[in-house]
Design an enzyme around this catalytic site. Structure first.
Site, PDB file in Angstrom:
ATOM      1  N   LYS A  81     -29.346  -7.329 -25.858  1.00 10.85           N
ATOM      2  CA  LYS A  81     -29.754  -6.866 -27.190  1.00 10.85           C
ATOM      3  C   LYS A  81     -29.058  -5.549 -27.571  1.00 10.85           C
ATOM      4  O   LYS A  81     -29.056  -5.177 -28.745  1.00 10.85           O
ATOM      5  CB  LYS A  81     -31.271  -6.705 -27.284  1.00 10.85           C
ATOM      6  CG  LYS A  81     -31.867  -5.596 -26.444  1.00 10.85           C
ATOM      7  CD  LYS A  81     -33.356  -5.473 -26.707  1.00 10.85           C
ATOM      8  CE  LYS A  81     -33.965  -4.319 -25.927  1.00 10.85           C
ATOM      9  NZ  LYS A  81     -35.382  -4.096 -26.249  1.00 10.85           N
ATOM     10  N   ASP A  82     -28.466  -4.854 -26.600  1.00  6.18           N
ATOM     11  CA  ASP A  82     -27.730  -3.618 -26.898  1.00  6.18           C
ATOM     12  C   ASP A  82     -26.294  -3.880 -27.338  1.00  6.18           C
ATOM     13  O   ASP A  82     -25.606  -2.953 -27.778  1.00  6.18           O
ATOM     14  CB  ASP A  82     -27.689  -2.702 -25.664  1.00  6.18           C
ATOM     15  CG  ASP A  82     -29.041  -2.093 -25.334  1.00  6.18           C
ATOM     16  OD1 ASP A  82     -29.890  -2.009 -26.245  1.00  6.18           O
ATOM     17  OD2 ASP A  82     -29.254  -1.712 -24.171  1.00  6.18           O
ATOM     18  N   ARG A 129     -36.658  -2.894 -36.216  1.00  8.18           N
ATOM     19  CA  ARG A 129     -37.238  -4.234 -36.290  1.00  8.18           C
ATOM     20  C   ARG A 129     -38.745  -4.185 -36.077  1.00  8.18           C
ATOM     21  O   ARG A 129     -39.531  -4.737 -36.869  1.00  8.18           O
ATOM     22  CB  ARG A 129     -36.581  -5.145 -35.233  1.00  8.18           C
ATOM     23  CG  ARG A 129     -37.246  -6.516 -35.083  1.00  8.18           C
ATOM     24  CD  ARG A 129     -36.649  -7.279 -33.893  1.00  8.18           C
ATOM     25  NE  ARG A 129     -36.855  -6.581 -32.630  1.00  8.18           N
ATOM     26  CZ  ARG A 129     -37.950  -6.700 -31.883  1.00  8.18           C
ATOM     27  NH1 ARG A 129     -38.954  -7.461 -32.266  1.00  8.18           N
ATOM     28  NH2 ARG A 129     -38.050  -6.048 -30.734  1.00  8.18           N
ATOM     29  N   ARG A 130     -39.168  -3.516 -35.005  1.00  8.01           N
ATOM     30  CA  ARG A 130     -40.607  -3.434 -34.724  1.00  8.01           C
ATOM     31  C   ARG A 130     -41.331  -2.650 -35.809  1.00  8.01           C
ATOM     32  O   ARG A 130     -42.448  -2.998 -36.199  1.00  8.01           O
ATOM     33  CB  ARG A 130     -40.822  -2.785 -33.349  1.00  8.01           C
ATOM     34  CG  ARG A 130     -40.321  -3.644 -32.194  1.00  8.01           C
ATOM     35  CD  ARG A 130     -40.354  -2.905 -30.871  1.00  8.01           C
ATOM     36  NE  ARG A 130     -39.801  -3.719 -29.790  1.00  8.01           N
ATOM     37  CZ  ARG A 130     -39.089  -3.244 -28.786  1.00  8.01           C
ATOM     38  NH1 ARG A 130     -38.813  -1.950 -28.713  1.00  8.01           N
ATOM     39  NH2 ARG A 130     -38.636  -4.050 -27.854  1.00  8.01           N
ATOM     40  N   ARG A 147     -37.526   7.728 -28.664  1.00  6.64           N
ATOM     41  CA  ARG A 147     -36.247   7.431 -28.022  1.00  6.64           C
ATOM     42  C   ARG A 147     -36.345   7.794 -26.549  1.00  6.64           C
ATOM     43  O   ARG A 147     -37.229   8.516 -26.130  1.00  6.64           O
ATOM     44  CB  ARG A 147     -35.125   8.243 -28.677  1.00  6.64           C
ATOM     45  CG  ARG A 147     -34.750   7.809 -30.097  1.00  6.64           C
ATOM     46  CD  ARG A 147     -33.926   6.549 -30.141  1.00  6.64           C
ATOM     47  NE  ARG A 147     -32.862   6.529 -29.144  1.00  6.64           N
ATOM     48  CZ  ARG A 147     -31.700   7.167 -29.265  1.00  6.64           C
ATOM     49  NH1 ARG A 147     -31.453   7.882 -30.350  1.00  6.64           N
ATOM     50  NH2 ARG A 147     -30.783   7.088 -28.314  1.00  6.64           N
ATOM     51  N   ARG A 153     -40.484   7.068 -22.988  1.00  7.59           N
ATOM     52  CA  ARG A 153     -41.245   6.647 -24.169  1.00  7.59           C
ATOM     53  C   ARG A 153     -42.739   6.529 -23.866  1.00  7.59           C
ATOM     54  O   ARG A 153     -43.574   6.896 -24.685  1.00  7.59           O
ATOM     55  CB  ARG A 153     -40.681   5.327 -24.706  1.00  7.59           C
ATOM     56  CG  ARG A 153     -39.429   5.523 -25.553  1.00  7.59           C
ATOM     57  CD  ARG A 153     -38.901   4.205 -26.068  1.00  7.59           C
ATOM     58  NE  ARG A 153     -38.023   3.570 -25.092  1.00  7.59           N
ATOM     59  CZ  ARG A 153     -37.698   2.290 -25.088  1.00  7.59           C
ATOM     60  NH1 ARG A 153     -38.215   1.485 -26.008  1.00  7.59           N
ATOM     61  NH2 ARG A 153     -36.871   1.811 -24.185  1.00  7.59           N
ATOM     62  N   CYS A 240     -28.539  -1.941 -35.110  1.00  8.70           N
ATOM     63  CA  CYS A 240     -29.749  -1.126 -35.131  1.00  8.70           C
ATOM     64  C   CYS A 240     -29.952  -0.442 -36.484  1.00  8.70           C
ATOM     65  O   CYS A 240     -30.925   0.271 -36.676  1.00  8.70           O
ATOM     66  CB  CYS A 240     -29.702  -0.075 -34.020  1.00  8.70           C
ATOM     67  SG  CYS A 240     -30.061  -0.767 -32.395  1.00  8.70           S
TER      68      CYS A 240
END
Length: 313
Positions: A81-82, A129-130, A147, A153, A240
């Site tokens: 996903k990165d 997205r979240r 971050r 986190r 992103c």
């Protein structure tokens, strides 16, 4: 080939992923030696601003990819996903092992879940997205940008007195942190990011020896799913900087792909889905992208582009 060098970020999760791939390699190739080339990326250094403000997801992979191109490493292990939708010339996505659970997870303080969050609760996430999905369902929530690595986190969630934070279930599971999860979020509510839960093993396209070593690590079902998802991502040109989701499942010979594009504040969300044969995975991703663009995603993307130009001017 007797020694394989794996380029990886230095976060605890990235190191777990690299060591996991190293273990898969040595199990399939007895006598093979594997060493880690640990690196710090721009995404790890610039933690004071949201990813969307400092360049997007490519910040976590560019320097690692350069190590491959320079010959300082033989393979690289990323969270898929990165990765950007287009890879640098000379590099390829050589193998994708079996996917881990792709869902998001809520880590609530005092046992809170998304269903029991009080009105106006403060929730942490590092993802547009979240944020979009949460705000769409609960406009009353205050979203706080978080971050850093997973442990950072989680610590910041407590330090800031947040009601909880949303993270990837796969990362928490791989780090043995399932105990902090108060709710695994269904994909019907929080559609995962493209490639979420998938490890991406990258190497030089011309390196036939390394490609041969990596071939046994490939999972065919996972490859079909991510082919559809990344075709969707490429056609939408998302990263992103735009709230975008794409998740495919494979049942027998059929792919079911769902996608989402929205505004960060959740005031507009365009969703869609498509089904078709596994042989058409790439075409299905492109078809769903066209459908989303035609139903409003194009307007959202144009708005983002205008805002980006305004910031740069």
């Amino acid at each position: 080939m007797k020694v394989v060098r794996i380029a990886t970020r230095q976060s605890p999760l990235a190191l777990w992923q690299a060591r996991h791939v190293a273990a898969l390699l040595t199990a399939r190739h007895p006598g093979l030696e594997v060493s880690l080339v640990e690196m710090t990326t721009e995404g790890d250094r610039f933690l004071s601003a949201p990813l969307s403000a400092v360049g997007g997801k490519g910040l976590f992979v560019k320097e690692i990819e350069q190590a491959l191109l320079d010959g300082r490493a033989d393979i690289a292990v990323h969270s898929l996903k990165d990765m950007t939708s287009v890879l640098p010339e000379g590099l390829m996505l050589a193998a994708v092992p079996t996917r881990e659970d792709p869902r998001d997870a809520f880590c609530g303080l005092a046992g809170l879940t998304l269903d029991t969050l009080p009105k106006g609760a403060r929730v942490g996430t590092s993802s547009l997205r979240r944020s979009c999905i949460l705000r769409s369902a609960r406009p009353d929530l205050e979203i706080v940008s978080l971050r850093g690595n997973v442990q950072t986190r989680l610590a910041r969630t407590k330090e800031l007195g947040l009601a909880g934070a949303v993270l990837a279930y796969a990362g928490l599971k791989r780090l043995g942190l399932e105990g902090v999860i108060t709710q695994v979020i269904p994909t019907d509510f929080s559609l995962p990011a493209v490639g979420q839960g998938v490890l991406a093993i990258q190497c030089r396209t011309a390196d036939a020896d390394v490609r041969g070593l990596l071939a046994p690590l490939e999972d065919a079902t996972t490859r079909v799913a991510v082919t559809a998802e990344r075709a969707l991502l490429a056609k939408l040109e998302g990263g992103c900087t735009v709230p975008l989701a794409g998740h495919a499942t494979v049942d027998g010979g059929t792919v079911h792909l769902r996608g989402l594009v929205g505004r960060p504040d959740g005031t507009r969300v365009v969703r869609g889905e498509v089904r078709g044969p596994v042989e058409k995975a790439r075409e299905l991703g492109e078809s769903l992208a066209d459908d989303l663009l035609g139903r409003g995603a194009a307007d959202i993307l144009r708005d983002f582009a205008r805002r980006a130009e305004a910031r740069e001017s």
